[in-house]
Enzyme design. Structure first.
Site, PDB file in Angstrom:
ATOM      1  N   CYS A 181      64.077  35.895 -21.814  1.00 52.12           N
ATOM      2  CA  CYS A 181      63.991  35.828 -23.278  1.00 52.12           C
ATOM      3  C   CYS A 181      64.512  34.463 -23.692  1.00 52.12           C
ATOM      4  O   CYS A 181      64.591  33.564 -22.844  1.00 52.12           O
ATOM      5  CB  CYS A 181      64.704  37.003 -23.951  1.00 52.12           C
ATOM      6  SG  CYS A 181      66.478  37.089 -23.723  1.00 52.12           S
ATOM      7  N   THR A 238      67.602  33.278 -24.841  1.00 57.24           N
ATOM      8  CA  THR A 238      68.888  32.944 -24.212  1.00 57.24           C
ATOM      9  C   THR A 238      69.099  33.685 -22.898  1.00 57.24           C
ATOM     10  O   THR A 238      69.993  33.333 -22.126  1.00 57.24           O
ATOM     11  CB  THR A 238      70.052  33.362 -25.134  1.00 57.24           C
ATOM     12  OG1 THR A 238      69.919  34.780 -25.378  1.00 57.24           O
ATOM     13  CG2 THR A 238      70.021  32.609 -26.460  1.00 57.24           C
TER      14      THR A 238
END
Ligand code: RB5
Length: 146
Positions: A68, A70
């Site tokens: 994703c 982060t």
């Protein structure tokens, strides 16, 4: 060469990197199983994270990959599943430690905080590094105890 199936999923933030990792996996004889997303439109990472984590938790595959922005949301999602050892890695050293010490069975990456080149090196290291066992196995057993 190997024919190991590796499920891989991302949200929109990881879509481009996912395609590159799929290419790397194919080039190394793995069979990537693309669990979405399938374009750059905004999606909800838990829906895809749960898909890949459940395949690992149910022992339908040995290991998987999630991406994703982060890597944090996918990590939280993945580690809710018993038996899943999701490891958010940010360099080659954490990737090799995640395998050697933690027997990582789910690699998590943050596409917005890594260069593509580094992300691919992390994947390669994670694929290639064996678990060291011994005292590390004892510690992993403790995680699974209630
Ligand atoms: C999506 O904007 C972002 O929140 C997601 O990719 C991830 O970083 C969540 O932890």
């Amino acid at each position: 060469m190997t024919s190991e199936i590796i499920p891989i999923g991302s949200d929109h933030a990881g879509f481009t990197l996912k395609a590159k990792i799929i290419e790397l996996l194919k080039n190394h004889g793995f069979v990537p199983q693309d669990e979405g997303c399938y374009d750059e439109s905004s999606v909800h990472y838990p829906q895809i994270g749960k898909r890949v984590a459940s395949l690992v938790a149910e022992n339908r595959v040995k290991r998987g990959i999630l991406i994703c922005g982060t890597g944090i949301g996918m990590s939280i999602t993945a580690n809710r599943f018993k038996g899943v050892r999701g490891t958010l890695c940010h360099d080659e050293s954490t990737a090799s430690m995640a395998r050697e010490h933690n027997d990582s069975n789910l690699l998590v990456l943050g596409a917005r905080v890594l260069s593509e080149d580094l992300a691919l090196k992390i994947v390669q290291t994670w694929l290639d590094t064996p678990f060291a066992g011994g005292r590390h196995q004892d510690r992993l057993n403790m995680i699974e105890e209630n």
